[in-house]
Scaffold this motif. Structure first.
Motif, PDB file in Angstrom:
ATOM      1  N   ALA A  10       0.841  -1.204   0.000  1.00  0.00           N
ATOM      2  CA  ALA A  10       0.000   0.000   0.000  1.00  0.00           C
ATOM      3  C   ALA A  10       0.876   1.254   0.000  1.00  0.00           C
ATOM      4  CB  ALA A  10      -0.980  -0.042   1.164  1.00  0.00           C
ATOM      5  N   ARG A  11       0.578   2.207   0.876  1.00  0.00           N
ATOM      6  CA  ARG A  11       1.322   3.474   0.848  1.00  0.00           C
ATOM      7  C   ARG A  11       2.799   3.307   1.176  1.00  0.00           C
ATOM      8  NH1 ARG A  11       2.371   5.358   5.942  1.00  0.00           N
ATOM      9  NH2 ARG A  11       0.955   4.683   7.577  1.00  0.00           N
ATOM     10  N   LEU A  12       3.153   2.260   1.920  1.00  0.00           N
ATOM     11  CA  LEU A  12       4.570   2.023   2.213  1.00  0.00           C
ATOM     12  C   LEU A  12       5.334   1.718   0.928  1.00  0.00           C
ATOM     13  CD1 LEU A  12       4.353  -0.156   5.446  1.00  0.00           C
ATOM     14  CD2 LEU A  12       4.883   2.281   5.261  1.00  0.00           C
ATOM     15  N   ARG A  13       4.722   0.959   0.046  1.00  0.00           N
ATOM     16  CA  ARG A  13       5.354   0.614  -1.229  1.00  0.00           C
ATOM     17  C   ARG A  13       5.633   1.880  -2.044  1.00  0.00           C
ATOM     18  NH1 ARG A  13       3.324  -4.165  -5.041  1.00  0.00           N
ATOM     19  NH2 ARG A  13       4.450  -5.243  -3.424  1.00  0.00           N
ATOM     20  N   GLU A  14       4.747   2.858  -1.936  1.00  0.00           N
ATOM     21  CA  GLU A  14       4.899   4.108  -2.687  1.00  0.00           C
ATOM     22  C   GLU A  14       5.880   5.068  -2.024  1.00  0.00           C
ATOM     23  OE1 GLU A  14       0.871   5.412  -2.793  1.00  0.00           O
ATOM     24  OE2 GLU A  14       0.223   3.661  -3.937  1.00  0.00           O
ATOM     25  N   THR A  15       5.977   5.009  -0.697  1.00  0.00           N
ATOM     26  CA  THR A  15       6.780   5.962   0.064  1.00  0.00           C
ATOM     27  C   THR A  15       8.239   5.541   0.205  1.00  0.00           C
ATOM     28  OG1 THR A  15       4.824   6.545   1.344  1.00  0.00           O
ATOM     29  CG2 THR A  15       6.945   7.176   2.273  1.00  0.00           C
ATOM     30  N   LEU A  16       8.479   4.255   0.405  1.00  0.00           N
ATOM     31  CA  LEU A  16       9.830   3.770   0.667  1.00  0.00           C
ATOM     32  C   LEU A  16      10.625   3.604  -0.624  1.00  0.00           C
ATOM     33  CD1 LEU A  16       8.937   1.219   3.460  1.00  0.00           C
ATOM     34  CD2 LEU A  16       9.997   3.459   3.727  1.00  0.00           C
ATOM     35  N   PRO A  17      11.959   3.597  -0.515  1.00  0.00           N
ATOM     36  CA  PRO A  17      12.805   3.503  -1.705  1.00  0.00           C
ATOM     37  C   PRO A  17      12.627   2.225  -2.519  1.00  0.00           C
ATOM     38  CG  PRO A  17      14.106   4.145   0.214  1.00  0.00           C
ATOM     39  CD  PRO A  17      12.742   3.785   0.693  1.00  0.00           C
ATOM     40  N   GLN A  18      12.085   1.168  -1.932  1.00  0.00           N
ATOM     41  CA  GLN A  18      11.892  -0.074  -2.663  1.00  0.00           C
ATOM     42  C   GLN A  18      10.699  -0.836  -2.102  1.00  0.00           C
ATOM     43  OE1 GLN A  18      16.025  -0.656  -0.947  1.00  0.00           O
ATOM     44  NE2 GLN A  18      15.548  -2.612  -1.835  1.00  0.00           N
ATOM     45  N   ALA A  19      10.073  -1.659  -2.929  1.00  0.00           N
ATOM     46  CA  ALA A  19       8.880  -2.401  -2.531  1.00  0.00           C
ATOM     47  C   ALA A  19       9.224  -3.675  -1.763  1.00  0.00           C
ATOM     48  CB  ALA A  19       8.043  -2.742  -3.751  1.00  0.00           C
ATOM     49  N   GLU A  20      10.428  -4.192  -1.969  1.00  0.00           N
ATOM     50  CA  GLU A  20      10.876  -5.362  -1.219  1.00  0.00           C
ATOM     51  C   GLU A  20      12.396  -5.364  -1.169  1.00  0.00           C
ATOM     52  OE1 GLU A  20      11.040  -9.347  -3.591  1.00  0.00           O
ATOM     53  OE2 GLU A  20       9.156  -8.345  -4.076  1.00  0.00           O
ATOM     54  N   LEU A  21      12.929  -6.081  -0.181  1.00  0.00           N
ATOM     55  CA  LEU A  21      14.375  -6.174  -0.056  1.00  0.00           C
ATOM     56  C   LEU A  21      14.773  -7.391   0.741  1.00  0.00           C
ATOM     57  CD1 LEU A  21      15.695  -4.652   2.927  1.00  0.00           C
ATOM     58  CD2 LEU A  21      13.983  -3.129   2.018  1.00  0.00           C
ATOM     59  N   GLU A  22      16.002  -7.797   0.558  1.00  0.00           N
ATOM     60  CA  GLU A  22      16.621  -8.830   1.386  1.00  0.00           C
ATOM     61  C   GLU A  22      17.427  -8.091   2.447  1.00  0.00           C
ATOM     62  OE1 GLU A  22      16.534 -12.317   1.256  1.00  0.00           O
ATOM     63  OE2 GLU A  22      14.958 -12.051  -0.232  1.00  0.00           O
ATOM     64  N   TRP A  23      17.233  -8.459   3.715  1.00  0.00           N
ATOM     65  CA  TRP A  23      17.883  -7.750   4.817  1.00  0.00           C
ATOM     66  C   TRP A  23      18.738  -8.736   5.596  1.00  0.00           C
ATOM     67  CZ3 TRP A  23      18.141  -2.688   5.591  1.00  0.00           C
ATOM     68  CH2 TRP A  23      18.582  -2.223   6.831  1.00  0.00           C
ATOM     69  N   PRO A  24      20.002  -8.412   5.865  1.00  0.00           N
ATOM     70  CA  PRO A  24      20.851  -9.317   6.642  1.00  0.00           C
ATOM     71  C   PRO A  24      20.235  -9.608   8.008  1.00  0.00           C
ATOM     72  CG  PRO A  24      22.112  -7.443   5.799  1.00  0.00           C
ATOM     73  CD  PRO A  24      20.671  -7.168   5.514  1.00  0.00           C
ATOM     74  N   TRP A  25      20.141 -10.872   8.344  1.00  0.00           N
ATOM     75  CA  TRP A  25      19.504 -11.268   9.601  1.00  0.00           C
ATOM     76  C   TRP A  25      20.082 -12.611  10.017  1.00  0.00           C
ATOM     77  CZ3 TRP A  25      16.733  -8.038  12.384  1.00  0.00           C
ATOM     78  CH2 TRP A  25      15.948  -8.513  13.425  1.00  0.00           C
ATOM     79  N   ALA A  26      21.130 -12.586  10.812  1.00  0.00           N
ATOM     80  CA  ALA A  26      21.877 -13.801  11.133  1.00  0.00           C
ATOM     81  C   ALA A  26      21.330 -14.560  12.341  1.00  0.00           C
ATOM     82  CB  ALA A  26      23.338 -13.452  11.366  1.00  0.00           C
ATOM     83  N   SER A  27      20.592 -13.887  13.204  1.00  0.00           N
ATOM     84  CA  SER A  27      20.095 -14.576  14.395  1.00  0.00           C
ATOM     85  C   SER A  27      18.678 -14.104  14.698  1.00  0.00           C
ATOM     86  CB  SER A  27      21.009 -14.304  15.586  1.00  0.00           C
ATOM     87  OG  SER A  27      21.047 -12.926  15.880  1.00  0.00           O
TER      88      SER A  27
END
Length: 82
Positions: A10-27
């Motif tokens: 929704a509005r987050l997809r329009e506001t943020l720099p990208q609609a999806e991302l891979e984020w480092p998350w080791a634990s």
């Protein structure tokens, strides 16, 4: 390195720099921890403040829910209608 897949709708997809991302998350950590890390990325990410809903692996969760490496996390504003 392990990561989580993050989706914005929704509005987050329009506001943020990208609609999806891979984020480092080791634990394991909480949705709140992940949200705080994203928010620290700069001004556009302030869109994650306030009343934002979250799902982990397509199940609605609260900020204290645990996120594991490999999980899919989705953020979206509440749905309104009439």
């Amino acid at each position: 390195m392990n990561s989580v897949r993050i989706l914005f709708f929704a509005r987050l997809r329009e506001t943020l720099p990208q609609a999806e991302l891979e984020w480092p998350w080791a634990s394991p950590g909480s949705v709140g921890d992940l949200k705080a890390q994203l928010r620290a990325q700069g001004d556009a990410w302030a869109a994650l403040d306030g009343n934002i809903l979250c799902a982990v692996n397509q199940t609605m969760v609260k900020l204290d829910a645990i996120v594991q490496p490999g999980d899919e996390v989705a953020f979206f504003p509440p749905v309104t209608g009439g």
